[in-house]
Enzyme design. Structure first.
Site, PDB file in Angstrom:
ATOM      1  N   HIS A  46       0.779  -1.249   0.000  1.00 26.32           N
ATOM      2  CA  HIS A  46       0.000   0.000   0.000  1.00 26.32           C
ATOM      3  C   HIS A  46       0.805   1.291   0.000  1.00 26.32           C
ATOM      4  O   HIS A  46       0.240   2.349  -0.215  1.00 26.32           O
ATOM      5  CB  HIS A  46      -0.980   0.033   1.182  1.00 26.32           C
ATOM      6  CG  HIS A  46      -0.319   0.129   2.527  1.00 26.32           C
ATOM      7  ND1 HIS A  46      -0.154  -0.965   3.337  1.00 26.32           N
ATOM      8  CD2 HIS A  46       0.214   1.180   3.189  1.00 26.32           C
ATOM      9  CE1 HIS A  46       0.452  -0.598   4.448  1.00 26.32           C
ATOM     10  NE2 HIS A  46       0.692   0.700   4.384  1.00 26.32           N
ATOM     11  N   ASP A  71      -3.139  -1.205  -2.943  1.00 26.45           N
ATOM     12  CA  ASP A  71      -4.311  -0.546  -2.373  1.00 26.45           C
ATOM     13  C   ASP A  71      -4.771   0.539  -3.345  1.00 26.45           C
ATOM     14  O   ASP A  71      -3.990   1.411  -3.744  1.00 26.45           O
ATOM     15  CB  ASP A  71      -3.941   0.056  -1.021  1.00 26.45           C
ATOM     16  CG  ASP A  71      -5.141   0.586  -0.246  1.00 26.45           C
ATOM     17  OD1 ASP A  71      -6.194   0.837  -0.865  1.00 26.45           O
ATOM     18  OD2 ASP A  71      -5.013   0.747   0.974  1.00 26.45           O
ATOM     19  N   LYS A  73      -6.377   3.121  -2.971  1.00 29.36           N
ATOM     20  CA  LYS A  73      -6.291   4.498  -2.488  1.00 29.36           C
ATOM     21  C   LYS A  73      -4.843   4.939  -2.242  1.00 29.36           C
ATOM     22  O   LYS A  73      -4.606   6.052  -1.760  1.00 29.36           O
ATOM     23  CB  LYS A  73      -7.111   4.665  -1.217  1.00 29.36           C
ATOM     24  CG  LYS A  73      -6.633   3.880  -0.028  1.00 29.36           C
ATOM     25  CD  LYS A  73      -7.536   4.141   1.177  1.00 29.36           C
ATOM     26  CE  LYS A  73      -7.034   3.408   2.406  1.00 29.36           C
ATOM     27  NZ  LYS A  73      -7.111   1.937   2.274  1.00 29.36           N
ATOM     28  N   GLU A 157      -2.719 -21.393  10.375  1.00 32.80           N
ATOM     29  CA  GLU A 157      -3.305 -21.455  11.709  1.00 32.80           C
ATOM     30  C   GLU A 157      -4.789 -21.764  11.611  1.00 32.80           C
ATOM     31  O   GLU A 157      -5.517 -21.173  10.813  1.00 32.80           O
ATOM     32  CB  GLU A 157      -3.100 -20.118  12.433  1.00 32.80           C
ATOM     33  CG  GLU A 157      -3.649 -20.113  13.853  1.00 32.80           C
ATOM     34  CD  GLU A 157      -3.491 -18.753  14.531  1.00 32.80           C
ATOM     35  OE1 GLU A 157      -3.908 -18.642  15.698  1.00 32.80           O
ATOM     36  OE2 GLU A 157      -2.967 -17.828  13.889  1.00 32.80           O
ATOM     37  N   LYS A 165     -13.724 -13.720  20.839  1.00 35.73           N
ATOM     38  CA  LYS A 165     -13.816 -13.371  19.424  1.00 35.73           C
ATOM     39  C   LYS A 165     -15.130 -13.799  18.775  1.00 35.73           C
ATOM     40  O   LYS A 165     -15.409 -13.415  17.637  1.00 35.73           O
ATOM     41  CB  LYS A 165     -12.651 -14.005  18.651  1.00 35.73           C
ATOM     42  CG  LYS A 165     -11.292 -13.407  18.974  1.00 35.73           C
ATOM     43  CD  LYS A 165     -10.204 -14.006  18.075  1.00 35.73           C
ATOM     44  CE  LYS A 165      -8.851 -13.360  18.334  1.00 35.73           C
ATOM     45  NZ  LYS A 165      -7.798 -13.922  17.460  1.00 35.73           N
ATOM     46  N   GLU A 235      -9.030 -13.463   9.735  1.00 34.00           N
ATOM     47  CA  GLU A 235      -8.714 -14.225  10.937  1.00 34.00           C
ATOM     48  C   GLU A 235      -9.663 -15.407  11.126  1.00 34.00           C
ATOM     49  O   GLU A 235      -9.482 -16.205  12.053  1.00 34.00           O
ATOM     50  CB  GLU A 235      -8.733 -13.307  12.157  1.00 34.00           C
ATOM     51  CG  GLU A 235      -7.621 -12.269  12.109  1.00 34.00           C
ATOM     52  CD  GLU A 235      -7.538 -11.432  13.372  1.00 34.00           C
ATOM     53  OE1 GLU A 235      -8.092 -11.875  14.412  1.00 34.00           O
ATOM     54  OE2 GLU A 235      -6.930 -10.353  13.327  1.00 34.00           O
ATOM     55  N   ARG A 286       3.818  -3.184  17.135  1.00 28.20           N
ATOM     56  CA  ARG A 286       2.796  -2.537  16.328  1.00 28.20           C
ATOM     57  C   ARG A 286       1.619  -3.491  16.204  1.00 28.20           C
ATOM     58  O   ARG A 286       1.773  -4.592  15.722  1.00 28.20           O
ATOM     59  CB  ARG A 286       3.352  -2.168  14.952  1.00 28.20           C
ATOM     60  CG  ARG A 286       2.358  -1.413  14.063  1.00 28.20           C
ATOM     61  CD  ARG A 286       3.048  -0.922  12.803  1.00 28.20           C
ATOM     62  NE  ARG A 286       4.136  -0.002  13.130  1.00 28.20           N
ATOM     63  CZ  ARG A 286       5.171   0.216  12.337  1.00 28.20           C
ATOM     64  NH1 ARG A 286       5.270  -0.428  11.178  1.00 28.20           N
ATOM     65  NH2 ARG A 286       6.112   1.065  12.695  1.00 28.20           N
ATOM     66  N   LYS A 312       6.995  -8.436  11.609  1.00 26.23           N
ATOM     67  CA  LYS A 312       6.979  -7.287  10.766  1.00 26.23           C
ATOM     68  C   LYS A 312       8.367  -6.687  10.649  1.00 26.23           C
ATOM     69  O   LYS A 312       9.134  -6.704  11.607  1.00 26.23           O
ATOM     70  CB  LYS A 312       6.054  -6.200  11.333  1.00 26.23           C
ATOM     71  CG  LYS A 312       4.609  -6.573  11.538  1.00 26.23           C
ATOM     72  CD  LYS A 312       3.847  -5.369  12.099  1.00 26.23           C
ATOM     73  CE  LYS A 312       2.370  -5.714  12.320  1.00 26.23           C
ATOM     74  NZ  LYS A 312       1.618  -5.667  11.062  1.00 26.23           N
TER      75      LYS A 312
END
Length: 342
Positions: A46, A71, A73, A157, A165, A235, A286, A312
């Site tokens: 992005h 992305d 945008k 996973e 959740k 997820e 993050r 990350k």
């Protein structure tokens, strides 16, 4: 070192051969085994063209195929820079349909679904598909990505949904996507109909077979589930559809993110001395995930880690860590040997 600009890529790619030589892209399959086992990548990006090119260089092999989803945008200059990079490779292309991506909404799942559809139309007869985002880097070479050992099975996973959740799919949600990257999810009091298939919990990352992708895009139960799910789709989407296609819905078949090979992530709140799941992180978190720094590389490249990619990385946090990962991978490719993190 100074960050490479979008103009740098627009200029250097005018001569594609010189660009690929200068930037050290691998020009030929490195073994017969790799040549005969092509891999597909769905790459969702992005905003940082240099980080995209670093990821592409790290995973690029001419026998593979790469779908890049930008992305919709993202800035025009970024998109143009990505386009000129992609134009230098016959096996790299931009997705035929781009989405306006907002975290936690259906848009990110749709971005990968768009790439899946395009990749199935590719003349490359790829065997497995990996998905990546802009903050990923591989920690295995192409030769080390021994997906043949999966014997036609997926690796991602997939576990029972934690009670906390379940409200994501038990109730309707109103989703505010006005902000580019942060969404506000408001749970309504309206209960949803029961799920059309058993729901499982997982992550955004997967390593899946060509047959699974084809099944998922064509199967009626899979399509019904995609229409039914509400928020945080990735997820639950891949974890649930994996059970639908090949694996019984039984605790025996649960797989955590630590046992799946898709991604190595260092989660906050689970670090410390042994027997903690992770060592203390070195820099910052993050969205509750460690952003790797140079001090984490010793742990990342331990031989017991079977994951193919790590997340990350951020050049604004630690650019040296990213350069070191590339150097380690290059060392292993050139020497045909394991890297000793000690």
């Amino acid at each position: 070192m100074e960050k490479l600009s979008e103009e740098f890529y627009r200029s250097t790619t005018k001569d594609c051969k010189a660009y690929k030589d200068k930037r050290s892209f691998i020009a030929a399959p490195l073994s017969a085994e790799e040549r005969d086992f092509p891999i597909a990548y769905s790459m969702a990006i992005h905003g940082d063209v240099e980080m995209f090119e670093r990821l592409l260089r790290a995973v690029y092999h001419p026998q593979n195929v790469y779908c890049v989803h930008m992305d919709q945008k993202s800035a025009e200059g970024f998109q143009k820079a990505v386009m000129v990079i992609v134009s230098c490779f016959p096996n790299v292309f931009v997705a035929s349909k781009l989405e306006r991506v907002s975290w936690g909404t259906w848009s990110l799942a749709q971005a990968h679904l768009n790439c899946m559809d395009d990749l199935l139309k590719s003349p490359v007869e790829w065997k497995y598909l990996l998905n990546t985002c802009g903050s990923d880097l591989p920690i295995k070479t192409n030769a080390e990505m021994e997906m043949k050992l999966l014997n036609g099975q997926n690796s991602l996973e997939s576990e029972d949904v934690p009670d906390g959740k379940k409200v994501r799919w038990q109730y309707h949600h109103e989703v505010n996507t006005d902000n580019n990257y942060i969404n506000t999810f408001a749970r309504t009091g309206i209960r949803k109909t029961p799920p059309p298939i058993p729901v499982f919990s997982g992550s955004s990352y997967f390593v899946v077979t060509r047959e699974f992708v084809k099944h998922m895009l064509e199967n009626k139960d899979a399509q019904n589930f995609m229409e039914w799910i509400t928020v945080f789709h990735e997820e639950h989407l891949w974890a649930s559809l994996n059970r639908l296609s090949s694996v019984p819905a039984h605790s025996k078949y649960h797989r955590s993110d630590m046992t799946a090979i898709a991604r190595l992530q260092h989660w906050g709140g689970h670090e410390g001395d042994v027997p903690a799941a992770y060592p203390p992180y070195m820099l910052t978190l993050r969205r509750d995930v460690c952003v790797y720094g140079s001090g984490d590389l010793h742990w990342l490249f331990q031989p017991w880690h079977h994951q193919l990619m790590a997340n990350k990385f951020d050049p604004q946090v630690d650019d040296i860590a990213i350069r070191c990962v590339k150097a380690i991978l290059s060392f292993k490719v050139l020497n045909g040997s394991q890297f000793d993190p000690h």
